[in-house]
Design a protein around this motif. Structure first.
Motif, PDB file in Angstrom:
ATOM      1  N   PHE A 301      27.475  40.163  31.842  1.00  0.00           N
ATOM      2  CA  PHE A 301      28.772  39.694  32.352  1.00  0.00           C
ATOM      3  C   PHE A 301      29.179  38.373  31.691  1.00  0.00           C
ATOM      4  O   PHE A 301      30.337  38.176  31.292  1.00  0.00           O
ATOM      5  CB  PHE A 301      28.691  39.526  33.879  1.00  0.00           C
ATOM      6  N   HIS A 305      32.453  37.853  29.282  1.00  0.00           N
ATOM      7  CA  HIS A 305      33.583  37.010  29.727  1.00  0.00           C
ATOM      8  C   HIS A 305      33.421  35.566  29.301  1.00  0.00           C
ATOM      9  O   HIS A 305      34.234  34.730  29.698  1.00  0.00           O
ATOM     10  CB  HIS A 305      33.717  37.076  31.251  1.00  0.00           C
ATOM     11  N   SER A 437      37.420  35.431  47.547  1.00  0.00           N
ATOM     12  CA  SER A 437      38.416  36.327  46.930  1.00  0.00           C
ATOM     13  C   SER A 437      39.616  35.574  46.370  1.00  0.00           C
ATOM     14  O   SER A 437      40.377  36.113  45.557  1.00  0.00           O
ATOM     15  CB  SER A 437      38.887  37.361  47.965  1.00  0.00           C
ATOM     16  N   THR A 441      39.367  36.316  39.490  1.00  0.00           N
ATOM     17  CA  THR A 441      38.687  37.607  39.536  1.00  0.00           C
ATOM     18  C   THR A 441      37.369  37.577  38.795  1.00  0.00           C
ATOM     19  O   THR A 441      36.354  38.087  39.276  1.00  0.00           O
ATOM     20  CB  THR A 441      39.597  38.683  38.936  1.00  0.00           C
ATOM     21  N   GLN A 442      37.326  36.931  37.642  1.00  0.00           N
ATOM     22  CA  GLN A 442      36.099  36.905  36.849  1.00  0.00           C
ATOM     23  C   GLN A 442      34.973  36.179  37.592  1.00  0.00           C
ATOM     24  O   GLN A 442      33.823  36.615  37.612  1.00  0.00           O
ATOM     25  CB  GLN A 442      36.350  36.249  35.495  1.00  0.00           C
ATOM     26  N   ARG A 444      34.802  35.726  40.830  1.00  0.00           N
ATOM     27  CA  ARG A 444      34.403  36.500  42.009  1.00  0.00           C
ATOM     28  C   ARG A 444      33.421  37.622  41.627  1.00  0.00           C
ATOM     29  O   ARG A 444      32.448  37.872  42.307  1.00  0.00           O
ATOM     30  CB  ARG A 444      35.648  37.066  42.676  1.00  0.00           C
ATOM     31  N   GLN A 445      33.707  38.253  40.494  1.00  0.00           N
ATOM     32  CA  GLN A 445      32.809  39.305  40.037  1.00  0.00           C
ATOM     33  C   GLN A 445      31.440  38.742  39.659  1.00  0.00           C
ATOM     34  O   GLN A 445      30.393  39.318  39.940  1.00  0.00           O
ATOM     35  CB  GLN A 445      33.426  40.029  38.834  1.00  0.00           C
ATOM     36  N   SER A 448      29.428  37.955  42.773  1.00  0.00           N
ATOM     37  CA  SER A 448      28.866  39.182  43.375  1.00  0.00           C
ATOM     38  C   SER A 448      27.605  39.611  42.648  1.00  0.00           C
ATOM     39  O   SER A 448      26.593  39.960  43.275  1.00  0.00           O
ATOM     40  CB  SER A 448      29.915  40.286  43.324  1.00  0.00           C
ATOM     41  N   ILE A 449      27.641  39.565  41.299  1.00  0.00           N
ATOM     42  CA  ILE A 449      26.443  39.962  40.529  1.00  0.00           C
ATOM     43  C   ILE A 449      25.307  38.967  40.755  1.00  0.00           C
ATOM     44  O   ILE A 449      24.144  39.333  40.929  1.00  0.00           O
ATOM     45  CB  ILE A 449      26.794  40.050  39.038  1.00  0.00           C
TER      46      ILE A 449
END
Length: 777
Positions: A301, A305, A437, A441-442, A444-445, A448-449
Motif C-alpha cells: 500500500f 500510494h 472516515s 481516503t488513502q 483511511r485505507q 485499516s491495513i
C-alpha cells in the motif's frame, strides 16, 4: 433316714446331664495319650527338619511420603464460592488412590518386563534349589515364543552346564542332548537361546532349573505379594512391603516399582501441559502466515500510494482504535476458548485431552477445569484395575457430573460478560471509524491495513509469551512424592522357630484328637449314659464298670462286686409286697453285651445275701453259664426236661461257689429251641422252682437275634436289659424303646455294662483305693 455311709464314693442315683463336662471330655482323650504323644513327637521332628531346610523369608520395606497436588488441595478465593458444593477429595482419599496405583497391573507389568521376572533361575544344592537371581550363569532370550501355559502358571526346563560353551538338556525323546550357548534352539516352547554371563565359569557341571511364568498370573501374584499401606491414617506416609527369599531381588522390585511410579506420575502431570503447548503452537503457526500477509499489505500500500506518515489526528484515532481492537481480539480469543470448554463439557464422552484455559482470567473456571481434568485422570487410573460396572465408579462419576454443571454455569456467566464487553468495544470502534472516515481516503485505507497488522502482531506476541510460561512449567514438573526410605531388608520373618514348633505341638494334639472324635462319632456306639436316659426316658438301674483283668465271676471285694451289691439292693426295692419268689430275665439286643456275665454275678450276690437262688442257662445255643462256673458238660439240662426225658430234680446242680446258688445248664443241644420253650413245660419248671427258690434268674439269648427271649418274657416278673458302653449301636435304642412301649417285657430296667470312664470319659467315677484297704489295718 441317715445319710449314705461315707465309705461309698459312688453315686446311687444317676443325674441327667445334657452337656459334656470338661473333665469327661479330657478323660476320653487321655485314654489315647500314647497316640497323642507319638503324633506330637513325629510332628515336632518334622518341624525340626523343616527348620533346617526351609529358606528364610525376608521382608523388604520402603517408605514414601505422598504430597497431594497443591492445585487440588488449595483453591483460590474466587473459585471457592463456585466449588463449595463439590465434594473435593481430601488428602486421605488422594493417598488411597495412590495406594491403588502403586499396586496396579500397569506398573507391576512394567517392573516385571524391565527386571525380566518372567524367567527365574535356580541351581540345585543338595535336595533343594537356590535362587541365582543376579549372578546366574546365563540368560534365556526368547526369539519367538510358542508357549502355551493352558491352566498352568509356569513351565520349567532343567539345564546342565557342561562347560563354558555347551549345556545339556533333555530332548523330545527324553535323552540328554548337547546345545551351544548363544546358538538358537528350536523346541516346543518356541525359538530361544541361552546367553552366557561372566559367572558361567563358576557353574561348570551345575544343574539349573529355568522356570518361565505366565505373565498375567505372575502379575496377579506380585499384586498380592506387594503390600502398600498407610503408616498412620492421619498421615500420608506410605509403606511398601514385599516378602521374598532373595533380598536383592526384593529390593530391586520395590525400588524399580517406585521408579516407574515416579515416571508415570510425571507423565500424567505433563499431559495437560503438552495439550496446552500443542494448542498454542497451532495458533502461532496460523498467525505467522496471517501476520506476514498483513505486513506485506502495508508494504504494497505504501509503495503504491507513496505514503511515509499520517497526521496526528489520524495517529490518535488509530491508537485508540488499535487499543479497542486489541481488547476486542482478546475477548474473541476468550470467547473461542469458552466455546471450546462448553463443547467439551457438553460432549457425551471426553478424551483424555482437557480444553486449554490460556487467556481465561476467571480463577473459578480455571480451577474447575483443573478439577475436571484430575477427576478424568483418576477415573482412567481406576479403569486400569477395576471394571467400569463396579459401584466404585458411582462416586467419581457423580463428582464429574457436579463439576461439569459448575463449569456450565461459569461458562454461561463468563460468556454473557464477554459478549457485553465485545458489543461495547464494537460500538467504540464504530465511533472511531466514523472519525477516521473524515480523513483522506488513502490514509483511511492505510489505517485499516495497519490496524489488521497490529492486531495480529499483538496476538502473536501474547501467545509467544504464554508458550514460554507453559514450557517453563513443563520443564519444572516434579512428582508429588518423596522417598523417605529406599528399599531395605528387615530381619527374616519366617520360619519362626517358636511358631513352627507351636504349630507342630498343637497339630500333634488336635489332629489325632479330631480323628478320635470322628471315630467315636462315625462308630455310632452308645458311650454316654445320658443318650440312654434321654432316648428311653428312663433312668439306668445300675452301672457295671469295665475291668480287663476281671474274669466272668467277680471276687467278694472290689468295685465291680460292690456295684452288683448296689444292683441287688435296687432289685430288692422293686420287689412287690408279699412276693416270695421272683423270676428275673436278663437279656440284651445283640451278642457280646455281657448278659451272661451280669446273670452269673447277679446270682452270686443274691446268694451272698443267703437268699436261695437258681440260675437258668436258657441261651440254649451257648454254654456261657456252664463255662463261667467251670461245670462239667454233658449233664442233663433244660432241653432234657422240656423234652420229657428227665425230671426237674435231675437237672438242678450246685454252683460249687456257694450253697445258696444252684444252676440249671442248657442240656442236650437241640436244633429247635423255640419249639421246646413253647411246649408248656417251661411254665411247669418255673412253678416248681418258685417253691424252693427266692430268686430265679434266666440268662436268655439276645432279643434282636432270636425269638427265645420273647417266649421267656411270659414267665418273668422283671427284665434286666443289658447295654454295653462302646459296643451297643445307638440304633438299638429305638428298638428297645418300642419294646418298652409295647410292653413286650415285664418291668424293663436298664443295666449299663462295661463302663470305662478312663476310655470314654462318661459314667460315674469310682474310688478304687477304698477297696484296697486291708481289714484290721
Amino acid at each position: 433316714m441317715s445319710a449314705n455311709p461315707p465309705f461309698l464314693t459312688f453315686a446311687t442315683e444317676k443325674e441327667k446331664n445334657n452337656t459334656t463336662s470338661i473333665k469327661a471330655l479330657l478323660a476320653k482323650y487321655v485314654y489315647y495319650w500314647p497316640v497323642l504323644l507319638a503324633t506330637t513327637v513325629v510332628l515336632l521332628v518334622i518341624a525340626f527338619v523343616y527348620l533346617q531346610f526351609a529358606d528364610p523369608v525376608y521382608e523388604i520395606k520402603a517408605t514414601l511420603l505422598v504430597n497431594p497436588d497443591k492445585t487440588t488441595t488449595s483453591q483460590q478465593d474466587g473459585g471457592q464460592s463456585v466449588l463449595n458444593r463439590i465434594d473435593l477429595p481430601n488428602s486421605a482419599e488422594i493417598v488411597e488412590n495412590e495406594l491403588a496405583k502403586l499396586k496396579s497391573a500397569k506398573l507391576i507389568n512394567e517392573v516385571i518386563r524391565d527386571l525380566e521376572l518372567t524367567v527365574s533361575y535356580k541351581v540345585k544344592n543338595g535336595w533343594l534349589y537356590d535362587d541365582v537371581y543376579y549372578n546366574g550363569p546365563f540368560k534365556l532370550r526368547m526369539i519367538k515364543s510358542d508357549l502355551d501355559f493352558g491352566e498352568k502358571s509356569q513351565i520349567s526346563l532343567k539345564i546342565t552346564v557342561k562347560d563354558e560353551h555347551t549345556f545339556l538338556m533333555e530332548n523330545d525323546a527324553g535323552n540328554l542332548q548337547a546345545f551351544s550357548f548363544d546358538k538358537i534352539v528350536h523346541t516346543a516352547m518356541g525359538t530361544w537361546k541361552l546367553e552366557p554371563t561372566k559367572e558361567i565359569i563358576n557353574f561348570k557341571g551345575a544343574l539349573l532349573k529355568v522356570t518361565l511364568f505366565e505373565p498375567d498370573k505372575l502379575t496377579a501374584f506380585y499384586q498380592k505379594k506387594i503390600d502398600a499401606s498407610l503408616e498412620d491414617k492421619l498421615a500420608t506416609a506410605v509403606d511398601l512391603t514385599f516378602s521374598t527369599n532373595n533380598k536383592q531381588k526384593g529390593k530391586d522390585i520395590i525400588n524399580h516399582l517406585i521408579e516407574v511410579y515416579n515416571e508415570d506420575e510425571i507423565d500424567e502431570k505433563n499431559q495437560e501441559t503438552q495439550n496446552t503447548i500443542k494448542f498454542i503452537d497451532q495458533r502461532l503457526a496460523s498467525l505467522t502466515g496471517e501476520l506476514t500477509g498483513a505486513e506485506k499489505d502495508i508494504e504494497n500500500f505504501k509503495s503504491a500510494h507513496k505514503l511515509t506518515d499520517i497526521t496526528s489526528d489520524a495517529k490518535f484515532e488509530l491508537d485508540k482504535l488499535q487499543s479497542n481492537d486489541a481488547r476486542l481480539n482478546e475477548i474473541n480469543v476468550q470467547l473461542s476458548i469458552v466455546d471450546g470448554i462448553e463443547a467439551y463439557v457438553n460432549a457425551a464422552k471426553n478424551s483424555n485431552r482437557a480444553p486449554a484455559v490460556i487467556g481465561i482470567s476467571d480463577p473459578s473456571l480455571v480451577s474447575s477445569i483443573e478439577r475436571l481434568s484430575q477427576l478424568q485422570l483418576q477415573r482412567d487410573q481406576m479403569l486400569a484395575t477395576t471394571p467400569e460396572t463396579s459401584p466404585d465408579f458411582e462416586q467419581i462419576d457423580s463428582q464429574i457430573r457436579t463439576t461439569k454443571t459448575a463449569i456450565k454455569e461459569n461458562v454461561k456467566n463468563i460468556k454473557s460478560s464477554l459478549t457485553n464487553a465485545k458489543n461495547k468495544l464494537q460500538s467504540f470502534n464504530t465511533t472511531s471509524e466514523s472519525s477516521i472516515s473524515n480523513l483522506p481516503t488513502q490514509e483511511r485505507q492505510f489505517i485499516s491495513i495497519k490496524r489488521q497488522q497490529s492486531i495480529k502482531e499483538n496476538l502473536y506476541v501474547y501467545l509467544l509469551q504464554k508458550r514460554e510460561e507453559v514450557s517453563l512449567s513443563y520443564a519444572s514438573t516434579v512428582s508429588n512424592y518423596k522417598i523417605l526410605d529406599n528399599a531395605y531388608s528387615m530381619p527374616f520373618k519366617w520360619p519362626n522357630k517358636m511358631i513352627v514348633y507351636a504349630i507342630a505341638f498343637f497339630a500333634g494334639i488336635c489332629f489325632p484328637a479330631m480323628v478320635i472324635y470322628l471315630k467315636h462319632l462315625l462308630k455310632g456306639k452308645i458311650v454316654d449314659p445320658s443318650e440312654i436316659e434321654n432316648e428311653l426316658e428312663t433312668t439306668i438301674l445300675g452301672e457295671i464298670s469295665f475291668d480287663k483283668d476281671a474274669s466272668s465271676l467277680t471276687d467278694n471285694k472290689g468295685i465291680i462286686n460292690e456295684q452288683f451289691r448296689i444292683l441287688r439292693t435296687k432289685l430288692h426295692d422293686l420287689r412287690s409286697d408279699g412276693q416270695q419268689s421272683r423270676v428275673t430275665l436278663v437279656t440284651s439286643s445283640i451278642a457280646g453285651e455281657g448278659k451272661s456275665f451280669i446273670s452269673s454275678n447277679l446270682g452270686l450276690v443274691l446268694a451272698g445275701a443267703e437268699r436261695k437262688s437258681i440260675l437258668l442257662e436258657l441261651d440254649l445255643r451257648k454254654s456261657a453259664i456252664t463255662d463261667s462256673f467251670k461245670l462239667a458238660k454233658g449233664h442233663h439240662g433244660i432241653t432234657d426236661f422240656l423234652s420229657g426225658t428227665v425230671a426237674a430234680g435231675d437237672i438242678i446242680r450246685p454252683s460249687g461257689v456257694t450253697p445258696f446258688l444252684d444252676i440249671i445248664s442248657g442240656g442236650t443241644v437241640t436244633s429247635h429251641p423255640a419249639e421246646l420253650l413253647e411246649n408248656g413245660k417251661l411254665n411247669q419248671l418255673i412253678e416248681i422252682l418258685k417253691t424252693s427258690y427266692d430268686n430265679i434268674i434266666i440268662d436268655s439269648p439276645p432279643v434282636h437275634l432270636v425269638t427265645d427271649a420273647f417266649i421267656l418274657a411270659r414267665v418273668s416278673d422283671l427284665t434286666l436289659y443289658v447295654i454295653r458302653q462302646g459296643n451297643t449301636p445307638k440304633s438299638e435304642l429305638e428298638f428297645i424303646k418300642k419294646l418298652m412301649k409295647n410292653d413286650k417285657f415285664p418291668l424293663v430296667n436298664i443295666v449299663f455294662n462295661g463302663v470305662n470312664n478312663w476310655k470314654y470319659g462318661y459314667g460315674y467315677t469310682y474310688d478304687h483305693t477304698y477297696y484296697e484297704v486291708v481289714p484290721g489295718k
